[in-house]
Design a protein around this motif. Structure first.
Motif, PDB file in Angstrom:
ATOM      1  N   ILE A   1      40.067  32.067 101.032  1.00 50.51           N
ATOM      2  CA  ILE A   1      39.758  30.648 100.933  1.00 50.51           C
ATOM      3  C   ILE A   1      38.273  30.363 101.124  1.00 50.51           C
ATOM      4  O   ILE A   1      37.568  31.128 101.774  1.00 50.51           O
ATOM      5  N   GLU A   2      37.826  29.287 100.530  1.00 48.96           N
ATOM      6  CA  GLU A   2      36.502  28.683 100.689  1.00 48.96           C
ATOM      7  C   GLU A   2      35.311  29.512 100.246  1.00 48.96           C
ATOM      8  O   GLU A   2      34.308  28.978  99.848  1.00 48.96           O
ATOM      9  N   SER A   3      35.370  30.807 100.343  1.00 44.54           N
ATOM     10  CA  SER A   3      34.227  31.657 100.031  1.00 44.54           C
ATOM     11  C   SER A   3      34.393  32.326  98.669  1.00 44.54           C
ATOM     12  O   SER A   3      35.500  32.707  98.283  1.00 44.54           O
ATOM     13  N   ASN A   4      33.284  32.516  97.976  1.00 45.66           N
ATOM     14  CA  ASN A   4      33.289  33.228  96.701  1.00 45.66           C
ATOM     15  C   ASN A   4      33.183  34.743  96.862  1.00 45.66           C
ATOM     16  O   ASN A   4      33.319  35.474  95.887  1.00 45.66           O
ATOM     17  N   PHE A   5      32.923  35.227  98.058  1.00 45.44           N
ATOM     18  CA  PHE A   5      32.641  36.649  98.257  1.00 45.44           C
ATOM     19  C   PHE A   5      33.749  37.552  97.699  1.00 45.44           C
ATOM     20  O   PHE A   5      33.510  38.380  96.822  1.00 45.44           O
ATOM     21  N   SER A   6      34.954  37.430  98.216  1.00 43.38           N
ATOM     22  CA  SER A   6      36.047  38.309  97.786  1.00 43.38           C
ATOM     23  C   SER A   6      36.457  38.063  96.338  1.00 43.38           C
ATOM     24  O   SER A   6      36.657  39.024  95.587  1.00 43.38           O
ATOM     25  N   PRO A   7      36.594  36.796  95.892  1.00 42.06           N
ATOM     26  CA  PRO A   7      36.912  36.579  94.478  1.00 42.06           C
ATOM     27  C   PRO A   7      35.853  37.157  93.538  1.00 42.06           C
ATOM     28  O   PRO A   7      36.179  37.726  92.496  1.00 42.06           O
ATOM     29  N   LEU A   8      34.597  37.051  93.912  1.00 41.03           N
ATOM     30  CA  LEU A   8      33.511  37.576  93.093  1.00 41.03           C
ATOM     31  C   LEU A   8      33.558  39.100  93.048  1.00 41.03           C
ATOM     32  O   LEU A   8      33.425  39.713  91.979  1.00 41.03           O
ATOM     33  N   LEU A   9      33.788  39.712  94.188  1.00 43.94           N
ATOM     34  CA  LEU A   9      33.900  41.165  94.236  1.00 43.94           C
ATOM     35  C   LEU A   9      35.080  41.625  93.382  1.00 43.94           C
ATOM     36  O   LEU A   9      34.964  42.565  92.598  1.00 43.94           O
ATOM     37  N   ALA A  10      36.212  40.959  93.506  1.00 48.33           N
ATOM     38  CA  ALA A  10      37.394  41.327  92.722  1.00 48.33           C
ATOM     39  C   ALA A  10      37.143  41.142  91.221  1.00 48.33           C
ATOM     40  O   ALA A  10      37.592  41.952  90.409  1.00 48.33           O
ATOM     41  N   GLU A  11      36.412  40.104  90.847  1.00 45.31           N
ATOM     42  CA  GLU A  11      36.131  39.840  89.432  1.00 45.31           C
ATOM     43  C   GLU A  11      35.284  40.946  88.808  1.00 45.31           C
ATOM     44  O   GLU A  11      35.627  41.484  87.763  1.00 45.31           O
ATOM     45  N   VAL A  12      34.170  41.299  89.446  1.00 44.31           N
ATOM     46  CA  VAL A  12      33.320  42.332  88.835  1.00 44.31           C
ATOM     47  C   VAL A  12      33.975  43.706  88.898  1.00 44.31           C
ATOM     48  O   VAL A  12      33.823  44.511  87.985  1.00 44.31           O
TER      49      VAL A  12
ATOM     50  N   ARG B   1      21.861  31.883  93.273  1.00 46.84           N
ATOM     51  CA  ARG B   1      23.156  31.934  92.602  1.00 46.84           C
ATOM     52  C   ARG B   1      23.902  33.165  93.116  1.00 46.84           C
ATOM     53  O   ARG B   1      23.296  34.219  93.321  1.00 46.84           O
ATOM     54  N   ASP B   2      25.208  33.019  93.345  1.00 45.91           N
ATOM     55  CA  ASP B   2      26.002  34.182  93.728  1.00 45.91           C
ATOM     56  C   ASP B   2      25.893  35.216  92.620  1.00 45.91           C
ATOM     57  O   ASP B   2      25.973  34.887  91.441  1.00 45.91           O
ATOM     58  N   ARG B   3      25.714  36.471  93.007  1.00 44.49           N
ATOM     59  CA  ARG B   3      25.586  37.550  92.022  1.00 44.49           C
ATOM     60  C   ARG B   3      26.332  38.774  92.511  1.00 44.49           C
ATOM     61  O   ARG B   3      26.424  39.022  93.709  1.00 44.49           O
ATOM     62  N   ALA B   4      26.841  39.521  91.551  1.00 46.71           N
ATOM     63  CA  ALA B   4      27.557  40.750  91.891  1.00 46.71           C
ATOM     64  C   ALA B   4      27.453  41.721  90.720  1.00 46.71           C
ATOM     65  O   ALA B   4      27.217  41.306  89.581  1.00 46.71           O
ATOM     66  N   ALA B   5      27.635  42.986  91.013  1.00 44.10           N
ATOM     67  CA  ALA B   5      27.620  44.018  89.981  1.00 44.10           C
ATOM     68  C   ALA B   5      28.532  45.148  90.422  1.00 44.10           C
ATOM     69  O   ALA B   5      28.736  45.368  91.614  1.00 44.10           O
ATOM     70  N   ALA B   6      29.084  45.844  89.440  1.00 41.42           N
ATOM     71  CA  ALA B   6      29.962  46.978  89.735  1.00 41.42           C
ATOM     72  C   ALA B   6      29.756  48.060  88.697  1.00 41.42           C
ATOM     73  O   ALA B   6      29.502  47.767  87.523  1.00 41.42           O
TER      74      ALA B   6
END
Length: 185
Positions: free
Chosen positions: A48-59, A170-175
């Motif tokens: 909930i509330e945070s983009n951290f885990s959803p963003l990690l799961a997405e990339v 901006r939130d950013r992630a890479a995998a």
């Protein structure tokens, strides 16, 4: 549509460079954002509330879907998470509740641990390897290389994510998904 190179996470280039330095082969990669269409990350059940885990799961999902071939049965894939700050949104909420003497909501407490989402990834993608969380890209690729060299994993999913710390960011992630040493080394 903006070409991916114009909005891709700087961490993706750093991951590719660190993989090359570690002598690893990159079999697929992904980032957030990849295009201007990447605006709001899709919510992830249980977070909930945070983009951290959803963003990690997405990339991570993008990189795993981008594999050049389906993994052989019994393939062991490690998850190596790289984050300098972790889930700062959840950690801030937990700290505020503790400072105020309030009860910490269980989901905030759970997701304030950066690798909480690793269980979701392992179950969703049938990953059976070790899970490691480090704070630097180079350390992440060194760990991935060691896990592969020591036969603890056949390949490793290395995911780098950090949330924006200012309103201008901006939130950013890479995998990247890496396998053993390149044949030219």
């Amino acid at each position: 549509m903006t070409p991916p190179a114009s909005v891709a996470s700087p961490a993706l280039a750093a991951l590719h460079a660190a993989a090359a330095a570690a002598g690893l082969t990159v079999s697929s990669s992904a980032s957030w954002p990849e295009t201007d269409a990447d605006g709001q990350v899709t919510a992830l059940a249980g977070f909930i509330e945070s983009n951290f885990s959803p963003l990690l799961a997405e990339v991570a999902g993008r990189a795993l879907r981008g594999r050049d071939r389906r993994p052989a049965p019994g393939t062991v894939t490690a998850i190596v998470m790289v984050t300098a700050l972790g889930d700062i949104t959840s950690a801030t909420r937990v700290a505020a509740a503790v400072d105020a003497g309030e009860r910490v909501p269980p989901l905030h407490f759970f997701q304030s641990v950066p690798n909480a989402v690793a269980g979701y990834l392992a179950a969703r993608w049938h990953l059976t390897g070790p899970v490691v969380c480090v704070s630097g890209i180079r350390a992440g690729l060194d760990v991935a290389a060691l896990l592969i060299e020591d036969a603890d994993a056949d390949d490793a999913l290395v995911v780098c994510v950090d949330l924006a710390v200012t309103s201008a960011d901006r939130d950013r992630a890479a995998a990247i998904l890496v396998t053993g040493r390149r044949p030219d080394l």
